[in-house]
Design a protein around this motif. Structure first.
Motif, mmCIF file in Angstrom:
data_model
loop_
_atom_site.group_PDB
_atom_site.id
_atom_site.type_symbol
_atom_site.label_atom_id
_atom_site.label_comp_id
_atom_site.label_asym_id
_atom_site.label_seq_id
_atom_site.Cartn_x
_atom_site.Cartn_y
_atom_site.Cartn_z
ATOM 1 N N THR A 2 22.918 28.483 12.629
ATOM 2 C CA THR A 2 22.411 29.514 12.416
ATOM 3 C C THR A 2 21.600 30.520 10.793
ATOM 4 O O THR A 2 22.628 29.715 9.254
ATOM 5 N N ILE A 3 20.836 30.360 10.271
ATOM 6 C CA ILE A 3 20.379 30.712 9.419
ATOM 7 C C ILE A 3 19.559 32.380 8.733
ATOM 8 O O ILE A 3 19.682 33.163 9.433
ATOM 9 N N THR A 4 20.583 32.714 7.622
ATOM 10 C CA THR A 4 20.806 33.966 7.081
ATOM 11 C C THR A 4 20.161 33.807 5.793
ATOM 12 O O THR A 4 20.372 32.874 4.912
ATOM 13 N N VAL A 38 19.589 31.048 0.954
ATOM 14 C CA VAL A 38 19.612 30.407 2.185
ATOM 15 C C VAL A 38 21.458 30.909 2.690
ATOM 16 O O VAL A 38 21.902 30.430 2.055
ATOM 17 N N HIS A 39 21.576 31.161 3.530
ATOM 18 C CA HIS A 39 23.214 30.528 3.930
ATOM 19 C C HIS A 39 22.630 29.915 5.421
ATOM 20 O O HIS A 39 22.006 30.573 6.297
ATOM 21 N N GLU A 41 25.049 27.968 8.336
ATOM 22 C CA GLU A 41 26.233 27.801 9.404
ATOM 23 C C GLU A 41 25.570 26.819 10.555
ATOM 24 O O GLU A 41 25.179 27.397 11.607
ATOM 25 N N SER A 46 29.413 26.458 6.248
ATOM 26 C CA SER A 46 28.796 27.028 5.762
ATOM 27 C C SER A 46 28.310 26.572 4.439
ATOM 28 O O SER A 46 28.891 26.100 3.927
ATOM 29 N N GLU A 62 26.076 40.024 2.982
ATOM 30 C CA GLU A 62 26.593 39.587 4.870
ATOM 31 C C GLU A 62 27.412 38.752 5.555
ATOM 32 O O GLU A 62 27.790 38.252 6.181
ATOM 33 N N ARG A 251 17.832 36.829 10.102
ATOM 34 C CA ARG A 251 19.011 36.238 10.609
ATOM 35 C C ARG A 251 17.808 35.035 11.630
ATOM 36 O O ARG A 251 17.306 36.326 12.474
ATOM 37 N N SER A 253 18.124 31.387 14.730
ATOM 38 C CA SER A 253 19.317 30.476 15.246
ATOM 39 C C SER A 253 18.461 29.308 15.775
ATOM 40 O O SER A 253 17.187 29.889 16.083
#
Length: 254
Positions: A2-4, A38-39, A41, A46, A62, A251, A253
């Motif tokens: 998952t990219i946020t 960018v985050h 997971e 993480s 977030e 977000r 995925s």
């Protein structure tokens, strides 16, 4: 995975202080752009790419509760200035936070955050672990990451490929050998500063679209966007199929 997208703005962010243009006065939340970050997971891991000046706000928004590592693209302040705000993760996890980047980038961080590396440390400072990387694949908790070296005018900057996800910011040239590294990716996030004119260190919108056309990912998202790009709603309506303007909080995925 998952990219946020934590932030999509250029070094000044959007709105720009003191600017009264249509974009800076827009009420569309997608026209409010914090500095790029960018985050990522993946299977409980993480990672954050870059900790700009807005990192605290982004992490709170977030609800990021765990952080295993920070990857840096380069040492400019709009990508590093929020590093001190990893301290809550030090406290929550009781661990140092590993940092990954080019040796010169990590050395700059050592200088600018000298108090974190002092021999006699002040209580409560960030606990950081420096991990220099080159152009080869490296691993964080079993997750393979491939650096992609691009040019930001004359400054080498690292983008990163993680599986089928590629993130590249602050670039105006990608050498052919590095371009090959990103072929076959499904999701490409790429910087596009403005529609024009040509910029000394960033892709313009037409230049970014040319790169995307060469790579042909399933979807491409544009980031590091200035107020000169135009209103989100109007610009996105003009983009080719499969290409989108990223916005803060987006977000997706894989």
């Amino acid at each position: 995975m998952t990219i946020t997208i934590l932030g999509t703005g250029t070094s000044q962010g959007v709105p720009v202080i003191g600017c009264d243009c249509d974009v800076c006065r827009s009420l569309d939340f997608r026209d409010k752009r914090l500095r790029v970050s960018v985050h990522v997971e993946s299977e409980g891991r993480s990672l954050v790419i870059d900790t700009g000046p807005d990192f605290r706000t982004q992490a709170l928004r977030e609800r990021i509760r765990h952080l295993d590592a920070v990857l840096f693209t380069h040492a400019h302040k709009d990508h590093t200035a929020g590093l001190d705000d990893v301290r809550p993760f030090n406290f929550r996890q009781n661990t140092d936070i590993p940092l990954y980047g080019q040796a010169a980038v990590l050395e700059q961080i050592r200088v600018e955050f000298a108090y974190a590396f002092a021999e006699h440390k002040y209580p409560g400072i960030p606990r950081l672990e420096l991990n220099p990387i080159g152009n080869e694949v490296f691993s964080i908790l079993g997750l393979d990451i491939l650096p992609v070296e691009v040019m930001h005018h004359r400054l080498p900057v690292f983008g990163y490929r993680i599986g089928d996800f590629v993130y590249i910011t602050d670039a105006n040239f990608i050498p052919p050998a590095e371009l090959e590294k990103i072929r076959g990716c499904k999701i490409l996030v790429l910087n596009a500063l403005q529609r024009g004119p040509k910029h000394i260190s960033h892709f313009t919108l037409p230049e970014a679209l040319e790169v995307i056309d060469q790579i042909r990912p399933e979807a491409a998202y544009l980031t590091h966007i200035s107020h000169k790009m135009g209103l989100h709603q109007e610009v996105e309506a003009s983009l080719p199929p499969g290409v989108y303007l990223a916005y803060d909080g987006l977000r997706f995925s894989l």
